[in-house]
Scaffold this motif. Structure first.
Motif, PDB file in Angstrom:
ATOM      1  N   VAL A  35       0.888  -1.166   0.000  1.00 19.18           N
ATOM      2  CA  VAL A  35       0.000   0.000   0.000  1.00 19.18           C
ATOM      3  C   VAL A  35       0.923   1.213   0.000  1.00 19.18           C
ATOM      4  CG1 VAL A  35      -1.726   1.317   1.269  1.00 19.18           C
ATOM      5  CG2 VAL A  35      -1.838  -1.186   1.237  1.00 19.18           C
ATOM      6  N   LYS A  83      -3.099   0.221  -8.976  1.00 18.46           N
ATOM      7  CA  LYS A  83      -3.720   0.096  -7.660  1.00 18.46           C
ATOM      8  C   LYS A  83      -4.918   1.030  -7.561  1.00 18.46           C
ATOM      9  CE  LYS A  83       0.729  -0.963  -5.491  1.00 18.46           C
ATOM     10  NZ  LYS A  83       1.788  -0.518  -4.545  1.00 18.46           N
ATOM     11  N   ILE A 103      -3.888   1.267  -3.154  1.00 16.82           N
ATOM     12  CA  ILE A 103      -4.163  -0.015  -2.509  1.00 16.82           C
ATOM     13  C   ILE A 103      -4.353  -1.126  -3.540  1.00 16.82           C
ATOM     14  CG2 ILE A 103      -5.723  -1.197  -0.914  1.00 16.82           C
ATOM     15  CD1 ILE A 103      -6.564   1.567   0.137  1.00 16.82           C
ATOM     16  N   GLN A 149      -4.889  -1.518   6.091  1.00 19.14           N
ATOM     17  CA  GLN A 149      -5.771  -2.612   5.706  1.00 19.14           C
ATOM     18  C   GLN A 149      -7.173  -2.403   6.278  1.00 19.14           C
ATOM     19  OE1 GLN A 149      -4.399  -4.113   2.943  1.00 19.14           O
ATOM     20  NE2 GLN A 149      -5.410  -5.915   3.767  1.00 19.14           N
ATOM     21  N   LYS A 173      -8.920   0.014   4.064  1.00 22.50           N
ATOM     22  CA  LYS A 173      -9.373  -0.647   2.838  1.00 22.50           C
ATOM     23  C   LYS A 173     -10.631  -1.474   3.085  1.00 22.50           C
ATOM     24  CE  LYS A 173      -8.263  -4.455  -0.270  1.00 22.50           C
ATOM     25  NZ  LYS A 173      -7.278  -5.488  -0.669  1.00 22.50           N
TER      26      LYS A 173
END
Length: 271
Positions: free
Chosen positions: A19, A41, A93, A141, A144
């Motif tokens: 990321v 991404k 991401i 994370q 996301k």
């Protein structure tokens, strides 16, 4: 420090498993903005202290402060801002093909309190964030995974890309004269267009009426002024063509969903 845009884009995609985190100052239309590009991404960008415009091939997305935009991987877009001190926190991401449909759609959303709390931890982070990074990775994370939950109330701050050359001239004139009360008939006379023809041009190119289009331009500019925190509400109302503060406030609320004073008190977590 990365100064070349192509170098920056290459670094974003250099590690397909990371990321990539980037904290940036504003781009302006005058310095050629951030040129049309895409990346492998998905891009999350949170905006603070001003506004940005994200142009895709079909739509110009207006992203005000304290909101974020999600841009799927592979979507061509450019970025610019007319604000003086806008800041952006971007996370690039990796998205797997079998993940939620949400990640395949461009959208602009208000930032929730939980998202702001998570973003506050990223203030000093730069570059690749890997699974081996014990503190940063779980936080990015979490951002996301929770993005679909943070995105329950999308906003529709958009202006379609205008392709008609005459209408481009008209809208540029409007942008430069937001403080004036300009009737469609006056606009038609100035640009030597039949009024009905001009009405149809607006509907065909923007799918909204002239009045609504002009109101959107005014409210978006009002957000720019509010974010600068240099002007009073009455000064901003005058700058975008309203002699009545209540009328300006009510119109702003209908378009933006907040009162001007409430918007101006938005959170600042990146400064």
């Amino acid at each position: 420090m990365i100064t070349d845009q192509r170098e920056y884009l290459a670094v974003v995609d250099s590690n397909p498993e990371s990321v990539y985190c980037y904290h940036s100052l504003h781009y302006t239309e005058e310095n050629d903005s951030f040129f049309d590009h895409s990346h492998k991404k998905g891009q999350f960008t949170y905006v603070e202290g001003g506004t940005i415009h994200v142009k895709t091939n079909i739509t110009n997305y207006f992203v005000p402060g304290n909101h974020f935009i999600w841009i799927p991987a592979g979507v061509n877009h450019s970025v610019y801002s007319n604000s003086e001190s806008v800041q952006m926190r971007s996370l690039y991401i990796p998205i797997l093909s079998d993940e939620k449909q949400y990640y395949n759609t461009v959208g602009v959303y208000p930032a929730t309190d939980l998202l702001l709390q998570l973003l506050s931890h990223t203030k000093e982070w730069r570059g690749d964030i890997l699974k081996s990074h014990r503190k940063p990775y779980p936080i990015v994370q979490a951002i996301k995974v929770l993005l679909p939950d943070f995105s329950k109330t999308p906003i529709h701050f958009t202006i379609p890309i205008i392709k008609d050359e005459k209408l481009k001239q008209v809208t540029e004139f409007l942008n430069n004269n937001l403080s004036e009360n300009i009737l469609l008939s006056q606009l038609a006379e100035k640009f030597e267009i039949n009024e009905r023809t001009l009405h149809r041009l607006f509907k065909k190119n923007t799918n909204i009426s002239y009045i609504k289009f002009f109101t959107l331009l005014r409210m978006y500019k009002a957000i720019d002024y509010l974010a600068q925190k240099k002007y009073s509400i009455s000064e901003i109302a005058s700058k975008v063509g309203y002699s009545s503060i209540p009328t300006f406030s009510n119109t702003f609320y209908k378009v933006i969903g907040k009162r001007p004073s409430d918007y101006q008190r938005g959170a600042e977590i990146l400064k």
